[in-house]
Design a protein around this motif. Structure first.
Motif, PDB file in Angstrom:
ATOM      1  N   SER A 133     -15.725  14.678 -24.152  1.00 31.52           N
ATOM      2  CA  SER A 133     -15.611  13.682 -23.151  1.00 31.52           C
ATOM      3  C   SER A 133     -14.330  12.895 -23.033  1.00 31.52           C
ATOM      4  O   SER A 133     -14.179  12.342 -22.089  1.00 31.52           O
ATOM      5  N   THR A 134     -13.628  12.633 -23.949  1.00 36.47           N
ATOM      6  CA  THR A 134     -12.407  11.965 -24.092  1.00 36.47           C
ATOM      7  C   THR A 134     -11.002  12.797 -23.464  1.00 36.47           C
ATOM      8  O   THR A 134      -9.999  11.913 -23.039  1.00 36.47           O
ATOM      9  N   THR A 135     -11.169  13.953 -23.276  1.00 31.50           N
ATOM     10  CA  THR A 135     -10.097  14.741 -22.647  1.00 31.50           C
ATOM     11  C   THR A 135     -10.216  14.625 -21.116  1.00 31.50           C
ATOM     12  O   THR A 135     -11.140  14.273 -20.388  1.00 31.50           O
ATOM     13  N   ASN A 136      -8.996  14.485 -20.705  1.00 30.77           N
ATOM     14  CA  ASN A 136      -8.733  14.226 -19.197  1.00 30.77           C
ATOM     15  C   ASN A 136      -9.049  12.752 -18.747  1.00 30.77           C
ATOM     16  O   ASN A 136      -9.364  12.634 -17.691  1.00 30.77           O
ATOM     17  N   LYS A 137      -9.192  12.038 -19.739  1.00 29.05           N
ATOM     18  CA  LYS A 137      -9.594  10.570 -19.526  1.00 29.05           C
ATOM     19  C   LYS A 137      -8.396   9.659 -20.076  1.00 29.05           C
ATOM     20  O   LYS A 137      -7.724   9.987 -20.718  1.00 29.05           O
ATOM     21  N   THR A 138      -8.578   8.376 -19.730  1.00 24.64           N
ATOM     22  CA  THR A 138      -7.793   7.228 -20.303  1.00 24.64           C
ATOM     23  C   THR A 138      -8.366   6.711 -21.554  1.00 24.64           C
ATOM     24  O   THR A 138      -9.561   6.753 -21.558  1.00 24.64           O
ATOM     25  N   PHE A 139      -7.722   6.319 -22.451  1.00 18.27           N
ATOM     26  CA  PHE A 139      -8.120   5.755 -23.679  1.00 18.27           C
ATOM     27  C   PHE A 139      -7.186   4.596 -24.285  1.00 18.27           C
ATOM     28  O   PHE A 139      -6.248   4.582 -24.108  1.00 18.27           O
ATOM     29  N   PRO A 140      -7.659   3.440 -24.506  1.00 22.50           N
ATOM     30  CA  PRO A 140      -6.909   2.331 -25.106  1.00 22.50           C
ATOM     31  C   PRO A 140      -5.799   2.842 -25.953  1.00 22.50           C
ATOM     32  O   PRO A 140      -6.379   3.649 -26.958  1.00 22.50           O
ATOM     33  N   GLY A 141      -4.841   2.286 -25.934  1.00 23.34           N
ATOM     34  CA  GLY A 141      -3.404   2.543 -26.922  1.00 23.34           C
ATOM     35  C   GLY A 141      -2.562   3.486 -26.473  1.00 23.34           C
ATOM     36  O   GLY A 141      -1.759   3.764 -26.941  1.00 23.34           O
TER      37      GLY A 141
END
Length: 250
Positions: A133-141
């Motif tokens: 679910s983290t792919t193609n998303k923004t993530f802190p840092g």
């Protein structure tokens, strides 16, 4: 990467299967975190890893279930249709001699030169769980959206972590400039990663790492040979960031 392995590559021909406690996961999709950087939050390193498919190696990380024993390969296989995968190891192609990355050795007591042993602080990602679910998303840092990468959650190894380093320190990956003049190919940022200030504080960026020699040992176990690699040795003063001591590429 891994903790309890020799400090030098294993030069004999390996058996068909890796010796316990390692296992080869054959032809599976997996997360490769060896060259990743990680965002630290609440005592966990969240690392931006690549998604590959093929053979990889890991500690077995076995456990009992109601139907018998399972290991890391079983867990990774279950993730294929359930939105997750596991971080395992194969040699990143870019660190092979002539590539754009290098293995940076953060020194231990046996190779510290005129400096001191590097403080230990890195993400230890073998067996880390990663969520698609983290792919193609923004993530802190991390700047902008992830593309084909995936975020994996990994424990942080420090000086207090057993087997996190050895007499020759530990190793991380960083940029390398193979077309530059001899003496200018190692990048200062690679050695600076050996001495991140406040590495366990929220918001810190730390590398993935492993005790010196782990990557070569596991590559030998996985593929039967170890190619020449870009390699840089760092030196760490008592106060201040670690710097490049020597390009040790063969």
């Amino acid at each position: 990467m891994f903790a309890a392995v020799p400090a030098v590559p294993f030069h004999q021909d390996p058996p068909l299967d890796p010796e316990p406690p390692f296992v080869i996961c054959e032809n599976q999709r997996y997360a490769l975190c060896a060259a990743a950087s990680c965002f630290v939050y609440n005592g966990v390193a969240y690392c931006e890893c690549d998604v590959l498919k093929g053979d990889s190696i890991s500690l077995q990380l076995d456990f009992s279930t109601g139907t018998g024993q399972e290991n890391v390969c079983d867990v990774n296989a279950q993730g294929k249709t359930n939105g997750f995968m596991v971080s395992t190891f194969s040699l990143p192609a870019d660190v092979v001699k002539g590539g754009s990355e290098a293995v940076y050795t953060c020194p231990g007591g046996g190779n510290k030169g005129s400096g001191v042993a590097a403080p230990v602080a890195y993400g230890q990602c073998d067996g880390g769980l990663c969520f698609t679910s983290t792919t193609n998303k923004t993530f802190p840092g991390f700047v902008g959206k992830l593309h084909k990468e995936i975020i994996c959650s990994c424990p942080i190894s420090t000086d207090a972590t057993p087997l996190s380093s050895n007499a020759f320190g530990y190793q991380v990956f960083g940029p390398y400039h193979p077309q530059a003049a001899v003496g200018n190919r190692c990048d200062a940022s690679g050695c600076a990663a050996c001495s991140v200030a406040n590495p366990t504080a929220n918001g810190s960026i730390i590398p993935v790492g492993a005790p010196t020699g782990a990557g070569k040992f596991l590559t030998q176990r996985l593929t039967g040979s170890v190619p020449d690699l870009n390699e840089c040795l760092c030196e760490c003063p008592a106060n201040g960031p670690c710097t490049v001591r020597e390009d040790t590429t063969p």
